[in-house]
Design an enzyme around this catalytic site. Structure first.
Site, mmCIF file in Angstrom:
data_model
loop_
_atom_site.group_PDB
_atom_site.id
_atom_site.type_symbol
_atom_site.label_atom_id
_atom_site.label_comp_id
_atom_site.label_asym_id
_atom_site.label_seq_id
_atom_site.Cartn_x
_atom_site.Cartn_y
_atom_site.Cartn_z
ATOM 1 N N MET A 25 0.807 -1.140 0.047
ATOM 2 C CA MET A 25 0.029 0.053 0.103
ATOM 3 C C MET A 25 0.789 1.210 -0.029
ATOM 4 S SD MET A 25 -3.501 -0.633 1.824
ATOM 5 C CE MET A 25 -2.952 -0.467 3.643
ATOM 6 N N LEU A 28 6.743 3.083 1.405
ATOM 7 C CA LEU A 28 7.522 1.958 1.481
ATOM 8 C C LEU A 28 8.792 2.268 2.465
ATOM 9 C CD1 LEU A 28 7.804 1.207 -2.275
ATOM 10 C CD2 LEU A 28 6.033 0.399 -0.573
ATOM 11 N N GLY A 31 10.777 -2.974 5.424
ATOM 12 C CA GLY A 31 10.219 -4.100 5.432
ATOM 13 C C GLY A 31 9.860 -4.435 4.156
ATOM 14 N N HIS A 32 9.112 -3.645 3.370
ATOM 15 C CA HIS A 32 8.777 -3.624 1.924
ATOM 16 C C HIS A 32 9.969 -4.094 1.205
ATOM 17 C CE1 HIS A 32 5.584 -0.709 3.452
ATOM 18 N NE2 HIS A 32 4.841 -1.759 3.001
ATOM 19 N N GLY A 142 4.646 -10.096 3.803
ATOM 20 C CA GLY A 142 5.586 -10.328 5.005
ATOM 21 C C GLY A 142 4.723 -11.124 6.198
ATOM 22 N N ASP A 145 2.218 -9.340 8.979
ATOM 23 C CA ASP A 145 0.816 -9.569 8.808
ATOM 24 C C ASP A 145 0.434 -10.828 8.833
ATOM 25 O OD1 ASP A 145 -0.175 -6.500 8.609
ATOM 26 O OD2 ASP A 145 1.685 -6.782 7.035
ATOM 27 N N SER A 180 6.646 -0.670 10.139
ATOM 28 C CA SER A 180 5.230 -0.498 9.631
ATOM 29 C C SER A 180 4.960 0.866 9.134
ATOM 30 C CB SER A 180 4.239 -0.664 10.865
ATOM 31 O OG SER A 180 2.941 -0.107 10.290
ATOM 32 N N SER A 181 4.226 1.022 8.233
ATOM 33 C CA SER A 181 3.957 2.438 7.626
ATOM 34 C C SER A 181 3.250 3.273 8.687
ATOM 35 C CB SER A 181 3.112 2.264 6.328
ATOM 36 O OG SER A 181 3.713 1.534 5.304
HETATM 37 P P1 AMP Z 1 1.543 -2.791 3.473
HETATM 38 O O1 AMP Z 1 2.165 -1.830 2.530
HETATM 39 O O2 AMP Z 1 1.388 -2.453 4.841
HETATM 40 O O3 AMP Z 1 0.031 -3.502 3.053
HETATM 41 O O4 AMP Z 1 2.356 -4.293 3.529
HETATM 42 C C1 AMP Z 1 2.798 -4.690 2.049
HETATM 43 C C2 AMP Z 1 3.502 -6.072 2.402
HETATM 44 O O5 AMP Z 1 4.678 -5.708 3.099
HETATM 45 C C3 AMP Z 1 2.657 -7.139 3.344
HETATM 46 O O6 AMP Z 1 2.951 -8.324 2.818
HETATM 47 C C4 AMP Z 1 3.280 -6.715 4.748
HETATM 48 O O7 AMP Z 1 2.994 -8.039 5.454
HETATM 49 C C5 AMP Z 1 4.760 -6.627 4.325
HETATM 50 N N1 AMP Z 1 5.343 -5.860 5.389
HETATM 51 C C6 AMP Z 1 4.949 -4.707 5.957
HETATM 52 N N2 AMP Z 1 5.983 -4.394 7.149
HETATM 53 C C7 AMP Z 1 6.560 -5.244 7.211
HETATM 54 C C8 AMP Z 1 7.895 -5.706 8.036
HETATM 55 N N3 AMP Z 1 8.028 -4.754 8.934
HETATM 56 N N4 AMP Z 1 8.657 -6.817 7.732
HETATM 57 C C9 AMP Z 1 8.248 -7.564 6.792
HETATM 58 N N5 AMP Z 1 7.174 -7.388 5.979
HETATM 59 C C10 AMP Z 1 6.298 -6.260 6.164
#
Ligand code: AMP
Length: 285
Positions: A25, A28, A31-32, A142, A145, A180-181
């Site tokens: 989402m 970035l 983690g991403h 990741g 989640d 985390s974002s």
């Molecule tokens: P999001 O943008 O928050 O929807 O996350 C997109 C992807 O990045 C999802 O698969 C999340 O699980 C992964 N993700 C987000 N934060 C982390 C993190 N700290 N470590 C590993 N993966 C992450």
């Protein structure tokens, strides 16, 4: 960067080879990028989707204020060697309210789904669409989640999506806080308090070690209790749930389970944060 489905199809058509997709989402962070690195290890062509999916936010949630930085994201992704970025508009993804929906099943009403009843239906809807649009050999998610990852694995298995789902370990800040974002919402005091989540998981790890040293075996319930006790006494932290689950299904862990995921959520100020850790309970592991 592609913003339409037609542009995406054209960009993929001229890039032969095995393909991996990372769905995000945006906003970035490291983690991403760890997901992108895994994708690059596996595939010839790496696609990243960057789309704040309105369907997974309830009307009272942070869809409007969710951090967005498409320009910064594209720069980071270019530096990371990503081949195709797909950043569609809401209109492109949902020209009208979808009538046919993917049903994420009973696990979607538990834990995260209890606090956010429509969340996982929105997640699996967009993941199904993005899998069809990008047609990858691998899709990388990741473990941060963990319930989402389990539900996506279940969807792919139950609906025979021809893709391999790959989980990547949680990327953390130096003090242990999961990246985390939404960490951007925390002020300085809250950011310090957010450490309690990973510390609660460390308290469960200490419980596991203590049980072993005493010649016994920790149970899912004893790890839950250790983490819950820690979180409950942490100042400025309002625990939501602490639960030991089966890693594959995210159903409650059996008392005799060998491997569990201990997942927790808590509110720090107005921000809801998640964390989890996998534990092997088997003796000698
Ligand atoms: P999001 O943008 O928050 O929807 O996350 C997109 C992807 O990045 C999802 O698969 C999340 O699980 C992964 N993700 C987000 N934060 C982390 C993190 N700290 N470590 C590993 N993966 C992450």
């Amino acid at each position: 960067m592609c913003t339409t489905k037609a542009e995406l199809v054209a960009a993929l058509a001229v890039r032969p080879g095995r393909r991996a997709v990372v769905m995000t989402m945006g906003a970035l962070h490291e983690g991403h990028l760890s997901l992108v690195r895994r994708a690059k290890e596996l595939a010839d062509v790496v696609v990243v989707t960057d789309f704040v999916n309105p369907l997974q936010f309830a009307p009272d949630e942070d869809f409007d204020t969710y951090p967005r930085d498409l320009e910064g994201d594209v720069t980071l992704l270019r530096e990371a060697g990503v081949d195709v970025v797909f950043a569609p508009t809401e209109e492109e993804m949902y020209p009208r309210e979808p009538l046919v929906r993917v049903d994420p099943g009973p696990v979607a009403t538990r834990y995260e789904g209890e606090a956010r009843p429509t969340h996982f239906a929105g997640v699996v809807q967009v993941v199904a669409k993005l899998l069809h649009l990008t047609q990858p050999d691998w899709a990388i998610f990741g473990q941060k989640d963990a319930q989402q990852l389990a539900l996506i694995r279940t969807m792919v298995e139950d609906l025979d999506f021809p893709v391999q789902i790959v989980g990547v370990p949680i990327a953390r800040e130096d003090d242990g806080v999961a990246r985390s974002s939404r960490n951007a919402y925390l002020d300085e005091t809250e950011r310090a308090r957010a450490r309690a989540l990973s510390e609660a998981l460390e308290a469960a790890a200490a419980e596991l070690r203590a049980a072993r040293e005493a010649g016994g075996r920790a149970t899912p319930a004893s790890l839950e209790a250790a983490a819950r006790d820690y979180l409950t006494q942490a100042p400025g932290v309002d625990p939501d749930y602490v639960v030991a689950v089966d890693a594959a299904t995210f159903l409650p862990a059996e008392e005799e389970a060998d491997e569990i995921v201990l997942a927790l959520a808590a509110r720090v100020g107005t921000t809801r944060l998640l964390d989890n850790r996998t534990f092997t309970l088997r003796q000698g592991a």
